[in-house]
Scaffold this motif. Structure first.
Motif, short mmCIF file in Angstrom:
data_model
loop_
_atom_site.label_atom_id
_atom_site.label_comp_id
_atom_site.label_asym_id
_atom_site.label_seq_id
_atom_site.Cartn_x
_atom_site.Cartn_y
_atom_site.Cartn_z
N TYR A 175 1.01 -1.26 0.02
CA TYR A 175 0.09 -0.08 0.13
C TYR A 175 1.01 1.01 0.04
CZ TYR A 175 -3.11 3.76 1.67
OH TYR A 175 -3.79 4.68 1.87
N SER A 176 1.79 1.17 1.03
CA SER A 176 2.60 2.64 1.01
C SER A 176 3.26 2.81 -0.38
CB SER A 176 3.73 2.28 2.10
OG SER A 176 3.23 1.94 3.42
N ASN A 177 3.85 1.93 -1.13
CA ASN A 177 4.57 2.18 -2.09
C ASN A 177 3.67 2.27 -3.16
OD1 ASN A 177 6.96 1.42 -0.80
ND2 ASN A 177 6.68 -0.78 -1.44
N GLN A 178 2.49 1.82 -3.52
CA GLN A 178 1.44 2.21 -4.40
C GLN A 178 1.14 3.74 -4.36
OE1 GLN A 178 -1.62 -0.56 -4.30
NE2 GLN A 178 -0.58 -2.05 -5.69
N ARG A 179 0.91 4.18 -2.93
CA ARG A 179 0.42 5.51 -2.78
C ARG A 179 1.57 6.72 -2.95
NH1 ARG A 179 -2.16 8.27 -2.94
NH2 ARG A 179 -2.04 9.42 -0.98
N ILE A 180 2.82 6.29 -2.83
CA ILE A 180 3.65 7.23 -3.18
C ILE A 180 3.74 7.27 -4.63
CG2 ILE A 180 6.46 7.50 -3.01
CD1 ILE A 180 6.07 5.98 -0.39
N MET A 181 3.91 6.18 -5.25
CA MET A 181 3.76 6.41 -6.80
C MET A 181 2.74 6.97 -7.39
SD MET A 181 6.45 4.51 -7.80
CE MET A 181 5.87 4.00 -9.64
N GLU A 182 1.53 6.84 -6.78
CA GLU A 182 0.13 7.54 -7.19
C GLU A 182 0.40 9.21 -7.04
OE1 GLU A 182 -3.06 5.71 -4.95
OE2 GLU A 182 -2.94 3.74 -6.32
N ALA A 183 1.01 9.54 -5.77
CA ALA A 183 0.97 10.66 -5.30
C ALA A 183 1.87 11.48 -6.19
CB ALA A 183 1.32 10.80 -3.73
N GLY A 184 3.09 10.96 -6.41
CA GLY A 184 4.01 11.56 -7.55
C GLY A 184 3.59 11.61 -8.54
N ALA A 185 2.62 10.71 -9.34
CA ALA A 185 2.26 10.76 -10.61
C ALA A 185 1.14 12.02 -10.79
CB ALA A 185 1.70 9.46 -11.20
N GLU A 186 0.21 11.98 -9.61
CA GLU A 186 -0.83 13.06 -9.52
C GLU A 186 -0.05 14.29 -9.36
OE1 GLU A 186 -2.71 11.71 -5.88
OE2 GLU A 186 -3.65 10.13 -7.01
N ARG A 187 1.15 14.60 -9.00
CA ARG A 187 1.66 15.99 -8.89
C ARG A 187 2.64 16.12 -10.05
NH1 ARG A 187 0.79 18.80 -4.87
NH2 ARG A 187 2.72 20.21 -5.27
N PRO A 419 6.01 12.74 27.78
CA PRO A 419 6.17 12.04 26.86
C PRO A 419 7.51 11.21 26.64
CG PRO A 419 6.05 14.36 25.98
CD PRO A 419 5.82 14.15 27.41
N LEU A 420 7.66 10.02 26.23
CA LEU A 420 8.88 9.16 26.07
C LEU A 420 8.91 8.68 24.62
CD1 LEU A 420 9.00 7.04 29.44
CD2 LEU A 420 10.06 9.30 28.97
N LEU A 421 10.23 8.84 24.10
CA LEU A 421 10.25 8.40 22.76
C LEU A 421 10.71 6.87 22.82
CD1 LEU A 421 13.09 11.22 21.12
CD2 LEU A 421 10.67 10.19 20.06
N LEU A 422 9.87 6.24 21.98
CA LEU A 422 10.16 4.72 21.82
C LEU A 422 11.10 4.45 20.68
CD1 LEU A 422 6.41 3.11 22.28
CD2 LEU A 422 8.43 2.98 24.04
N GLU A 423 10.90 4.76 19.77
CA GLU A 423 11.65 4.60 18.40
C GLU A 423 11.19 5.56 17.36
OE1 GLU A 423 11.10 0.93 16.06
OE2 GLU A 423 10.07 0.18 18.01
N VAL A 424 12.13 5.78 16.35
CA VAL A 424 11.97 6.34 15.05
C VAL A 424 12.39 5.55 13.92
CG1 VAL A 424 12.59 8.55 13.73
CG2 VAL A 424 12.81 8.32 16.52
N ASN A 425 11.11 5.49 13.22
CA ASN A 425 11.23 4.82 11.92
C ASN A 425 11.48 5.43 10.58
OD1 ASN A 425 10.28 2.94 9.79
ND2 ASN A 425 9.03 1.64 11.13
N SER A 426 12.46 5.09 10.01
CA SER A 426 12.91 5.72 8.69
C SER A 426 12.02 5.36 7.50
CB SER A 426 14.17 5.39 8.38
OG SER A 426 14.53 4.17 8.28
N SER A 427 11.31 4.12 7.65
CA SER A 427 10.33 3.85 6.54
C SER A 427 8.89 3.49 7.05
CB SER A 427 10.92 2.51 5.72
OG SER A 427 12.04 2.96 5.23
N PRO A 428 8.35 4.31 7.62
CA PRO A 428 7.07 4.19 8.22
C PRO A 428 5.95 3.77 7.29
CG PRO A 428 7.46 6.47 8.14
CD PRO A 428 8.62 6.15 7.63
#
Length: 471
Positions: A175-187, A419-428
């Protein structure tokens, strides 16, 4: 009464002033305001007045065609949806054509991708002009597919006029990859999906290159969006680093991704940056098990594999004996692990803040499935919209900055200490947060690239939106 139009629960209409010749509308007398599906909403200033540029998908369940529209901003209002959620929306005024009649109506603009209809016709627009028979549909006539094709066959496709952007990932159906592809094409950008394992690097001080399996040389890309799965971190970061050395812009740089993927190192960097994290312990020898347990305040506690992701490799040890068994079992497998304090008051909930280019673009609260302790939608949990506190927003933005990430999924847990930081994801992942918030997160990522490369779509020129209309 005879002069009023009789309509059913759904009807075709048009917006001549917006260049939309046909769109199916849900007729809803229970809704006060009419609403049009819009994305890539860009407020701007024209002649001292507030205007807005946006794009629409007029056909239900389809992302093609797309129509670019412009209109003067009438207002900005808080609208409450049928689910009880409130949202600030820009309001425009334009003419609607339906059943042979034309009049002006007010429309709010929002992303309705997750809704059944791209247009909602509310009672304010119908007042004094329509009678609704909810048992009927298309009282004013259907529009056949051939007619729709004729309406939209001259659609201006922006694709090919923008940036050349590659998505570095593994699964094109995600889903994430499809949405990024669609969003780029739409712009208007030329989007290319690049399977990381099918890319090959040529190291040459004179002519460095990246080759693809079909023989293409990928040196002409303007930007890449790395979406690297944990098992491919080494090669994916090496590939991203090679693109960077060739002058290709990476939305998340190789060094930032490497830092975020190493849970211990990322916690050390966050700690060095003065950010609040749960008390954590790390050791190499099984002889240090008891010291580790005491270090984080005893049981219950969390045991995390450093290589785990999306909630995998995370165990709750409820008693000291259980903690000793889990830690020693993991260490016997010669894997690296962290021991972390358990925040009981969080009650199995955490926050995912999606940071894009130094701003929190969207946020959700994730609640663990029954019987689980970690709020993780990948492991059967649920996601809902949440009001983020100012200190949580600042924490997420600073965490992404400390790790050097332009795009980050920052996980925060609420505790008695704040608030405490659990982790940071680079490819959410995008599916949970886009579904819950109905925000175009993928589009915000594309816009971050546009900003970095100083690219602008061919829309009306203008200055920033006046303060009274701006977010």
């Amino acid at each position: 009464m005879d002069k009023k139009i009789i309509v059913g629960s759904e009807e075709w209409c048009a917006f001549p002033g917006l260049g939309i010749p046909a769109i199916k509308a849900r007729v809803d007398s229970g809704a006060k305001t009419s609403c049009l599906h819009a994305y890539n909403i860009q407020p701007f200033n024209r002649g001292g007045e507030a205007w807005v540029s946006f794009e629409a998908h007029p056909l239900q369940n389809l992302r093609r065609p797309r129509v670019r529209c412009e209109a003067r901003v009438l207002d900005k209002r808080t609208v409450r949806s049928s689910s009880g959620d409130s949202e600030k929306r820009l309001v425009i005024k334009t003419s609607i054509s339906i059943g042979g009649s034309v009049w002006d109506i007010e429309l709010t603009l929002t992303n309705r991708d997750s809704m059944g209809y791209r247009m909602l016709l509310g009672r304010e627009a119908m007042m004094g002009r329509m009678l609704v028979d909810p048992s009927e549909s298309f009282c004013l006539g259907e529009i056949p597919p051939s007619q729709l094709e004729e309406y939209y066959h001259d659609e201006h496709h922006m694709a090919g006029t923008g940036l050349r952007i590659g998505v570095l990932a593994s699964n094109p159906d995600l889903y994430s990859n499809q949405r990024i592809m669609e969003a780029g094409a739409e712009r208007g950008h030329r989007m290319t999906f690049l399977n990381i394992r099918q890319c090959y690097m040529k190291l040459d001080s004179a002519e460095p290159e990246v080759h693809y399996r079909d023989g293409r040389i990928l040196n002409n890309l303007d930007a890449v969006i790395p979406r690297i799965r944990p098992s491919q971190t080494f090669y994916g970061c090496a590939l991203t680093r090679h693109f960077e050395s060739m002058g290709v812009y990476a939305l998340n740089g190789s060094q930032a991704i490497s830092q975020s993927r190493d849970k211990l190192y990322s916690l050390q960097l966050l700690q060095e940056g003065g950010l609040n994290i749960p008390i954590s312990g790390f050791a190499n020898s099984p002889m240090d098990t008891n010291e580790l347990i005491d270090m984080v305040g005893g049981a219950p506690l969390i045991v995390k594999l450093l290589e785990g992701t999306q909630g995998r490799g995370v165990v709750l040890a409820e008693t000291r004996k259980a903690a000793e068994s889990v830690i020693n079992a993991f260490k016997s497998l010669k894997v690296n692990l962290l021991v972390q304090e358990f925040i009981r008051e969080a009650q199995g909930k955490d926050l995912r803040l999606f940071v894009v280019d130094g701003k929190v673009f969207a946020a959700i609260q994730r609640e663990a499935a029954p019987g689980e302790f970690r709020a993780n939608i990948h492991q059967g949990g649920t996601a809902s919209i949440v009001k983020v506190l100012p200190e949580e927003r600042k924490l997420a933005i600073k965490a992404a900055k400390v790790l050097g990430l332009k795009v980050a999924g920052v996980d925060i847990i609420r505790s008695k200490k704040g608030p405490l930081l659990l982790e940071v994801n680079s490819s959410p992942g995008l599916e949970g947060i886009e579904s819950a918030t109905r925000k175009d997160v993928a589009g915000s990522m594309i816009m971050a690239i546009e900003k970095a490369l100083k690219w602008r779509p061919a829309i009306a020129t203008g200055d920033s939106l006046p303060p009274e209309v701006s977010d």
